[in-house]
Design an enzyme around this catalytic site. Structure first.
Site, PDB file in Angstrom:
ATOM      1  N   ARG A  43       0.844  -1.211   0.000  1.00  0.00           N
ATOM      2  CA  ARG A  43       0.000   0.000   0.000  1.00  0.00           C
ATOM      3  C   ARG A  43       0.868   1.246   0.000  1.00  0.00           C
ATOM      4  O   ARG A  43       0.573   2.234  -0.667  1.00  0.00           O
ATOM      5  CB  ARG A  43      -0.948  -0.010   1.224  1.00  0.00           C
ATOM      6  CG  ARG A  43      -1.625   1.328   1.463  1.00  0.00           C
ATOM      7  CD  ARG A  43      -2.882   1.280   2.311  1.00  0.00           C
ATOM      8  NE  ARG A  43      -2.855   0.317   3.392  1.00  0.00           N
ATOM      9  CZ  ARG A  43      -2.130   0.439   4.518  1.00  0.00           C
ATOM     10  NH1 ARG A  43      -1.376   1.504   4.712  1.00  0.00           N
ATOM     11  NH2 ARG A  43      -2.176  -0.498   5.436  1.00  0.00           N
ATOM     12  N   ASP A 167      -9.112  19.375 -12.613  1.00  0.00           N
ATOM     13  CA  ASP A 167      -9.365  18.025 -13.114  1.00  0.00           C
ATOM     14  C   ASP A 167      -9.066  18.066 -14.619  1.00  0.00           C
ATOM     15  O   ASP A 167      -9.781  18.707 -15.386  1.00  0.00           O
ATOM     16  CB  ASP A 167     -10.824  17.641 -12.829  1.00  0.00           C
ATOM     17  CG  ASP A 167     -11.123  16.187 -13.201  1.00  0.00           C
ATOM     18  OD1 ASP A 167     -10.483  15.671 -14.130  1.00  0.00           O
ATOM     19  OD2 ASP A 167     -12.009  15.583 -12.558  1.00  0.00           O
ATOM     20  N   LYS A 192      -9.765   7.036 -18.114  1.00  0.00           N
ATOM     21  CA  LYS A 192     -10.157   7.648 -19.373  1.00  0.00           C
ATOM     22  C   LYS A 192      -8.978   7.668 -20.355  1.00  0.00           C
ATOM     23  O   LYS A 192      -8.499   6.614 -20.714  1.00  0.00           O
ATOM     24  CB  LYS A 192     -10.731   9.039 -19.097  1.00  0.00           C
ATOM     25  CG  LYS A 192     -11.666   9.098 -17.868  1.00  0.00           C
ATOM     26  CD  LYS A 192     -12.946   8.294 -18.042  1.00  0.00           C
ATOM     27  CE  LYS A 192     -13.759   8.136 -16.755  1.00  0.00           C
ATOM     28  NZ  LYS A 192     -14.077   9.348 -16.017  1.00  0.00           N
TER      29      LYS A 192
HETATM   30  C1  LIG Z   1     -14.446   9.648 -14.735  1.00  0.00           C
HETATM   31  C2  LIG Z   1     -14.106  10.968 -14.149  1.00  0.00           C
HETATM   32  C3  LIG Z   1     -13.801  11.092 -12.793  1.00  0.00           C
HETATM   33  C4  LIG Z   1     -13.871   9.922 -11.827  1.00  0.00           C
HETATM   34  O1  LIG Z   1     -12.982   8.927 -12.167  1.00  0.00           O
HETATM   35  P1  LIG Z   1     -13.209   7.342 -11.839  1.00  0.00           P
HETATM   36  O2  LIG Z   1     -11.975   6.727 -12.380  1.00  0.00           O
HETATM   37  O3  LIG Z   1     -14.458   6.931 -12.548  1.00  0.00           O
HETATM   38  O4  LIG Z   1     -13.352   7.222 -10.373  1.00  0.00           O
HETATM   39  C5  LIG Z   1     -13.460  12.349 -12.322  1.00  0.00           C
HETATM   40  N1  LIG Z   1     -13.434  13.422 -13.129  1.00  0.00           N
HETATM   41  C6  LIG Z   1     -13.739  13.339 -14.439  1.00  0.00           C
HETATM   42  C7  LIG Z   1     -13.687  14.565 -15.282  1.00  0.00           C
HETATM   43  C8  LIG Z   1     -14.088  12.114 -14.996  1.00  0.00           C
HETATM   44  O5  LIG Z   1     -14.405  12.056 -16.293  1.00  0.00           O
END
Ligand SMILES: *Cc1c(COP(=O)(O)O)cnc(C)c1O
Length: 374
Positions: A43, A167, A192
């Site tokens: 971890r 983000d 993504k």
């Molecule tokens: C998918 C996404 C998240 C969350 O990510 P996970 O891997 O699904 O937990 C956060 N911010 C954005 C812009 C996303 O597209």
């Protein structure tokens, strides 16, 4: 070193013992302490994860990278920088899970949030209070592809001694580098574009500031939302082709945005690469290209789900950033957790459809959409 060279090499020198060109997947939960003290417990640290963390730090022009089991794992960990009584200003048109965590969970810990349209800098300034400790930006936004001016937001955060977070999931570090524009922390859902193949969940935080790293690194180990070594390896593999994939995502998205703009059944297309898009000029300045995400509004909103059901090449699914084109209906899928009146007020009407444009042959995407739209 330039972007793709870094993507392929940083953190991934050939293995010293064997010469293996690819970083091994270190599937171990613990490490013998006889001959070394660097690695202690899985971890706390793992060499495959460390390679990815080093790599992502380089791609984002940062100093420190930290990886997590999901994007939300990364986000939750970053939010431990806040304390009871603190206030956060958040992009209104943000990822549904981010809205949910601020309104349903952080609020229970005495952390308040205000959602504002960050394309309006005056409303950002107006939302700031004495207790504001963080500004949470997302750009391009989800699902309306609004463009937030990161240099301006970073300046506002600095002026108020707040942590500027961006983000960067929708853009990827290939298209946009928020740290270079003055933001303090970059967030990614590696699920993504970084992973890029719709086969893993993961998250990351990247920063330059040592003080923030120290706290978030401690929280990573304390909270334990860490990714598996195999998932880290898949992201390392995905990142090697990030630049070529993003170029093709952008080529295809630009072509589809033009096709949809000229289609008689479509009322509106949201894509920062279209000259009439309100964020066109800022996007040109802060992004290498306008990205692979777009959304559009059908003239007949009642038809949205029927159109999506008729598609054969495009897949009806949540998520984004993979090689395959995904299409979804925010009002009933990704943004269903946002209350209806709130959703409509923010422009997420029932006729809105979001597209994550993949890297297939664009002619097949155009044919499929044209056929489904009728
Ligand atoms: C998918 C996404 C998240 C969350 O990510 P996970 O891997 O699904 O937990 C956060 N911010 C954005 C812009 C996303 O597209």
């Amino acid at each position: 070193m330039r972007f793709s060279t870094k993507a392929i090499h940083v953190g991934q020198e050939p293995d010293r013992a064997t010469g293996a060109v690819t970083v091994p997947i270190y599937m171990t939960s613990t490490y013998s302490q006889r001959a070394q003290k660097e690695w202690v417990y899985g971890r706390t640290g793992n060499p495959t994860r460390a390679a990815l963390e080093t790599n992502l730090a380089a791609l984002e022009e940062g100093k420190h990278g930290l990886c997590f089991s999901s994007g939300m794992g990364a986000i939750t960990t970053a939010l431990t920088l806040l304390t009871k009584g603190d206030h956060v200003v958040v992009t209104d048109d943000c990822y549904g899970g981010v809205y949910r965590i601020f309104t349903r969970i952080m609020s229970r810990y005495g952390i308040e949030s205000t959602f504002v349209d960050m394309t309006d800098l005056v409303s950002v300034e107006d939302a700031i209070r004495g207790e504001t400790r963080m500004i949470w930006a997302e750009t391009p936004t989800n699902p309306l592809m609004k463009i937030v001016d990161l240099k301006e937001i970073a300046a506002i955060a600095k002026a108020h001694d707040a942590i500027g977070v961006c983000d960067n999931t929708f853009a990827s570090p290939y298209l946009q580098q928020p740290l270079a524009m003055g933001m303090d922390i970059v967030v990614h859902s590696m699920t993504k574009y970084l992973g890029g193949h719709a086969d893993i969940l993961g998250g990351a935080l990247v920063m330059r500031r040592d003080d923030l790293f120290e706290k978030v690194h401690f929280a990573q180990n304390a909270l334990g939302a860490v990714p598996s070594p195999f998932d880290c390896w898949l992201v390392l593999r995905g990142v090697k082709t990030l630049a070529v994939r993003m170029e093709k995502h952008c080529d295809n998205a630009e072509a589809l945005a033009t096709f949809l703009s000229n289609h008689s059944k479509i009322a509106k297309v949201f894509y920062p690469g279209l000259p009439h898009h309100p964020g066109f000029t800022i996007a040109k300045r802060q992004m290498r290209r306008p990205g692979g995400m777009l959304s559009f509004v059908l003239k007949d909103s009642a038809q949205a789900m029927h159109v999506l059901q008729r598609l054969e090449v495009l897949t009806l699914a949540e998520s984004l950033g993979g090689v395959e084109t995904l299409i979804e209906h925010p009002a009933s899928m990704t943004h269903a957790s946002v209350p209806r009146d709130e959703r409509e007020a923010r422009g997420m009407t029932d006729g809105l459809v979001r597209l994550s444009v993949g890297i297939e042959d664009v002619e097949d995407l155009v044919d499929d959409l044209g056929h489904a739209l009728g």
